[in-house]
Design a protein around this motif. Structure first.
Motif, PDB file in Angstrom:
ATOM      1  N   GLY A  94      -9.674   4.423   7.853  1.00 55.70           N
ATOM      2  CA  GLY A  94     -10.839   3.545   7.974  1.00 55.70           C
ATOM      3  C   GLY A  94     -10.710   2.338   7.070  1.00 55.70           C
ATOM      4  O   GLY A  94      -9.615   1.988   6.626  1.00 55.70           O
ATOM      5  N   ALA A  95     -11.840   1.723   6.787  1.00 57.57           N
ATOM      6  CA  ALA A  95     -11.844   0.539   5.932  1.00 57.57           C
ATOM      7  C   ALA A  95     -11.282   0.866   4.549  1.00 57.57           C
ATOM      8  O   ALA A  95     -10.590   0.046   3.935  1.00 57.57           O
ATOM      9  CB  ALA A  95     -13.266  -0.002   5.800  1.00 57.57           C
ATOM     10  N   GLY A  96     -11.569   2.070   4.084  1.00 59.20           N
ATOM     11  CA  GLY A  96     -11.062   2.487   2.780  1.00 59.20           C
ATOM     12  C   GLY A  96      -9.546   2.551   2.749  1.00 59.20           C
ATOM     13  O   GLY A  96      -8.925   2.269   1.718  1.00 59.20           O
ATOM     14  N   THR A  97      -8.947   2.918   3.876  1.00 59.64           N
ATOM     15  CA  THR A  97      -7.488   2.978   3.955  1.00 59.64           C
ATOM     16  C   THR A  97      -6.888   1.591   3.814  1.00 59.64           C
ATOM     17  O   THR A  97      -5.890   1.395   3.111  1.00 59.64           O
ATOM     18  CB  THR A  97      -7.059   3.601   5.298  1.00 59.64           C
ATOM     19  OG1 THR A  97      -7.721   4.857   5.473  1.00 59.64           O
ATOM     20  CG2 THR A  97      -5.553   3.812   5.327  1.00 59.64           C
ATOM     21  N   VAL A  98      -7.497   0.619   4.497  1.00 59.64           N
ATOM     22  CA  VAL A  98      -7.017  -0.769   4.417  1.00 59.64           C
ATOM     23  C   VAL A  98      -7.110  -1.271   2.983  1.00 59.64           C
ATOM     24  O   VAL A  98      -6.176  -1.905   2.470  1.00 59.64           O
ATOM     25  CB  VAL A  98      -7.833  -1.678   5.360  1.00 59.64           C
ATOM     26  CG1 VAL A  98      -7.379  -3.133   5.208  1.00 59.64           C
ATOM     27  CG2 VAL A  98      -7.684  -1.228   6.805  1.00 59.64           C
ATOM     28  N   LEU A  99      -8.228  -0.970   2.323  1.00 60.57           N
ATOM     29  CA  LEU A  99      -8.400  -1.393   0.935  1.00 60.57           C
ATOM     30  C   LEU A  99      -7.362  -0.740   0.027  1.00 60.57           C
ATOM     31  O   LEU A  99      -6.830  -1.379  -0.896  1.00 60.57           O
ATOM     32  CB  LEU A  99      -9.808  -1.040   0.454  1.00 60.57           C
ATOM     33  CG  LEU A  99     -10.954  -1.868   1.047  1.00 60.57           C
ATOM     34  CD1 LEU A  99     -12.295  -1.306   0.597  1.00 60.57           C
ATOM     35  CD2 LEU A  99     -10.825  -3.331   0.631  1.00 60.57           C
ATOM     36  N   THR A 100      -7.060   0.511   0.297  1.00 57.38           N
ATOM     37  CA  THR A 100      -6.070   1.219  -0.516  1.00 57.38           C
ATOM     38  C   THR A 100      -4.692   0.608  -0.361  1.00 57.38           C
ATOM     39  O   THR A 100      -3.968   0.410  -1.340  1.00 57.38           O
ATOM     40  CB  THR A 100      -6.029   2.713  -0.131  1.00 57.38           C
ATOM     41  OG1 THR A 100      -7.314   3.292  -0.329  1.00 57.38           O
ATOM     42  CG2 THR A 100      -5.015   3.457  -0.978  1.00 57.38           C
ATOM     43  N   VAL A 101      -4.312   0.317   0.884  1.00 57.78           N
ATOM     44  CA  VAL A 101      -3.002  -0.280   1.138  1.00 57.78           C
ATOM     45  C   VAL A 101      -2.899  -1.658   0.490  1.00 57.78           C
ATOM     46  O   VAL A 101      -1.871  -2.016  -0.085  1.00 57.78           O
ATOM     47  CB  VAL A 101      -2.733  -0.380   2.655  1.00 57.78           C
ATOM     48  CG1 VAL A 101      -1.464  -1.178   2.927  1.00 57.78           C
ATOM     49  CG2 VAL A 101      -2.618   1.014   3.265  1.00 57.78           C
ATOM     50  N   CYS A 102      -3.976  -2.416   0.575  1.00 58.50           N
ATOM     51  CA  CYS A 102      -3.958  -3.791   0.050  1.00 58.50           C
ATOM     52  C   CYS A 102      -4.110  -3.851  -1.466  1.00 58.50           C
ATOM     53  O   CYS A 102      -3.503  -4.708  -2.122  1.00 58.50           O
ATOM     54  CB  CYS A 102      -5.073  -4.612   0.700  1.00 58.50           C
ATOM     55  SG  CYS A 102      -4.866  -4.872   2.470  1.00 58.50           S
ATOM     56  N   LEU A 103      -4.916  -2.930  -2.024  1.00 58.09           N
ATOM     57  CA  LEU A 103      -5.252  -3.024  -3.442  1.00 58.09           C
ATOM     58  C   LEU A 103      -4.683  -1.907  -4.306  1.00 58.09           C
ATOM     59  O   LEU A 103      -4.679  -2.020  -5.532  1.00 58.09           O
ATOM     60  CB  LEU A 103      -6.774  -3.044  -3.610  1.00 58.09           C
ATOM     61  CG  LEU A 103      -7.528  -4.192  -2.916  1.00 58.09           C
ATOM     62  CD1 LEU A 103      -9.025  -4.049  -3.132  1.00 58.09           C
ATOM     63  CD2 LEU A 103      -7.039  -5.537  -3.431  1.00 58.09           C
ATOM     64  N   GLY A 104      -4.217  -0.827  -3.681  1.00 61.46           N
ATOM     65  CA  GLY A 104      -3.728   0.310  -4.458  1.00 61.46           C
ATOM     66  C   GLY A 104      -2.608  -0.067  -5.407  1.00 61.46           C
ATOM     67  O   GLY A 104      -2.596   0.324  -6.584  1.00 61.46           O
ATOM     68  N   GLY A 105      -1.645  -0.833  -4.905  1.00 59.63           N
ATOM     69  CA  GLY A 105      -0.531  -1.257  -5.747  1.00 59.63           C
ATOM     70  C   GLY A 105      -0.972  -2.185  -6.867  1.00 59.63           C
ATOM     71  O   GLY A 105      -0.463  -2.115  -7.990  1.00 59.63           O
ATOM     72  N   VAL A 106      -1.918  -3.059  -6.556  1.00 66.73           N
ATOM     73  CA  VAL A 106      -2.435  -3.997  -7.558  1.00 66.73           C
ATOM     74  C   VAL A 106      -3.139  -3.243  -8.685  1.00 66.73           C
ATOM     75  O   VAL A 106      -2.934  -3.531  -9.876  1.00 66.73           O
ATOM     76  CB  VAL A 106      -3.415  -5.000  -6.912  1.00 66.73           C
ATOM     77  CG1 VAL A 106      -4.031  -5.904  -7.969  1.00 66.73           C
ATOM     78  CG2 VAL A 106      -2.708  -5.822  -5.848  1.00 66.73           C
ATOM     79  N   ILE A 107      -3.963  -2.266  -8.296  1.00 70.52           N
ATOM     80  CA  ILE A 107      -4.701  -1.477  -9.291  1.00 70.52           C
ATOM     81  C   ILE A 107      -3.742  -0.684 -10.169  1.00 70.52           C
ATOM     82  O   ILE A 107      -3.888  -0.636 -11.394  1.00 70.52           O
ATOM     83  CB  ILE A 107      -5.697  -0.533  -8.593  1.00 70.52           C
ATOM     84  CG1 ILE A 107      -6.782  -1.346  -7.890  1.00 70.52           C
ATOM     85  CG2 ILE A 107      -6.318   0.438  -9.594  1.00 70.52           C
ATOM     86  CD1 ILE A 107      -7.718  -0.520  -7.034  1.00 70.52           C
ATOM     87  N   LEU A 108      -2.730  -0.066  -9.543  1.00 67.59           N
ATOM     88  CA  LEU A 108      -1.764   0.717 -10.318  1.00 67.59           C
ATOM     89  C   LEU A 108      -0.977  -0.186 -11.260  1.00 67.59           C
ATOM     90  O   LEU A 108      -0.747   0.165 -12.422  1.00 67.59           O
ATOM     91  CB  LEU A 108      -0.800   1.450  -9.380  1.00 67.59           C
ATOM     92  CG  LEU A 108       0.301   2.259 -10.069  1.00 67.59           C
ATOM     93  CD1 LEU A 108      -0.292   3.302 -11.010  1.00 67.59           C
ATOM     94  CD2 LEU A 108       1.216   2.913  -9.039  1.00 67.59           C
ATOM     95  N   LYS A 109      -0.567  -1.346 -10.782  1.00 61.77           N
ATOM     96  CA  LYS A 109       0.181  -2.283 -11.629  1.00 61.77           C
ATOM     97  C   LYS A 109      -0.654  -2.691 -12.833  1.00 61.77           C
ATOM     98  O   LYS A 109      -0.141  -2.778 -13.966  1.00 61.77           O
ATOM     99  CB  LYS A 109       0.580  -3.514 -10.815  1.00 61.77           C
ATOM    100  CG  LYS A 109       1.437  -4.506 -11.581  1.00 61.77           C
ATOM    101  CD  LYS A 109       1.811  -5.682 -10.703  1.00 61.77           C
ATOM    102  CE  LYS A 109       2.672  -6.687 -11.478  1.00 61.77           C
ATOM    103  NZ  LYS A 109       3.022  -7.869 -10.630  1.00 61.77           N
ATOM    104  N   TYR A 110      -1.939  -2.928 -12.625  1.00 60.39           N
ATOM    105  CA  TYR A 110      -2.833  -3.310 -13.729  1.00 60.39           C
ATOM    106  C   TYR A 110      -2.922  -2.189 -14.754  1.00 60.39           C
ATOM    107  O   TYR A 110      -2.765  -2.420 -15.967  1.00 60.39           O
ATOM    108  CB  TYR A 110      -4.227  -3.633 -13.176  1.00 60.39           C
ATOM    109  CG  TYR A 110      -5.278  -3.748 -14.259  1.00 60.39           C
ATOM    110  CD1 TYR A 110      -5.358  -4.889 -15.056  1.00 60.39           C
ATOM    111  CD2 TYR A 110      -6.165  -2.691 -14.501  1.00 60.39           C
ATOM    112  CE1 TYR A 110      -6.316  -4.984 -16.071  1.00 60.39           C
ATOM    113  CE2 TYR A 110      -7.115  -2.782 -15.507  1.00 60.39           C
ATOM    114  CZ  TYR A 110      -7.185  -3.928 -16.286  1.00 60.39           C
ATOM    115  OH  TYR A 110      -8.132  -4.003 -17.284  1.00 60.39           O
TER     116      TYR A 110
END
Length: 211
Positions: free
Chosen positions: A179-195
């Motif tokens: 769902g929408a949460g999956t799209v957010l995870t794909v787009c932002l998951g790496g950014v959040i982990l890098k931070y």
């Protein structure tokens, strides 16, 4: 010195590792219960649980077995069986948090779902960064991130995103909660982990033993 960790250092390492796993599994449970779409990997676990059987945590362990073999082939090293212990603890943690939190999120209240998902994403990134910094025994999917990091020479943002996309396809095959949460995870998951990797490098540098 022989390089062995002193007792206090061992305690510190295990404390950081355990704390990271607790935070991580708390976040995973929140994103699952929010029912807005989970990360591709967790969507695969939920899809398998709902359409094949067993708990989400059980599939965490089973998929980990496959990833351990994959990581061994890619890195040309012996299978990292200690990672299976980490996956087992993580699987138990996910099932435990789902059991404890399932009544706290209103399934028909969008604000409640959105808040749970947002908190889940942040804590997943934090928990992953914390336990990776402990360098104890990464969950196989996170070991895969590190292996690809060395092979491709890309940064953690790109390698994590590539892995997310692969598991997204697998989750679709098993009708996982995409769902929408999956799209957010794909787009932002790496950014959040890098931070969080950057933050924890500074915050945990004094606590953890130096390599």
């Amino acid at each position: 010195m022989d390089g062995a960790l002193l007792p206090k250092s061992r305690i510190a390492t295990f404390a950081v590792f355990s704390g990271g796993i607790i935070i991580l599994t708390f976040g995973v449970a929140l994103t699952i219960l929010a029912d807005l779409g989970t990360s591709p990997f967790d969507a695969l676990l939920v899809g398998l649980s709902e359409h094949v059987g067993l708990t989400v945590g059980s599939w965490e362990v089973l998929i980990a077995c496959l990833l351990i073999g994959c990581n061994a082939c890619l890195s040309r090293q012996r299978p990292e069986m200690l990672g299976l212990i980490t996956a087992f603890i993580t699987g138990l943690g996910i099932d435990m948090w789902i059991f404890l939190l399932h009544k706290l999120i209103e399934p028909d209240l969008w604000i409640s779902q959105a808040a749970a998902f947002a908190l889940g994403m942040v804590t997943i990134g934090l928990g992953t960064a914390v336990y990776l910094r402990a360098n104890f025994a990464p969950i196989p999917i996170d070991r895969l991130t590190l292996v690809l990091l060395k092979i491709t020479k890309l940064n953690i943002l790109y390698t994590r995103t590539i892995i997310y996309l692969v598991f997204l396809l697998a989750a679709l095959l098993f009708h996982g909660p995409i769902g929408a949460g999956t799209v957010l995870t794909v787009c932002l998951g790496g950014v959040i982990l890098k931070y969080w990797m950057s933050v924890t490098e500074k915050g945990l540098g004094r606590l953890l033993p130096q390599a």
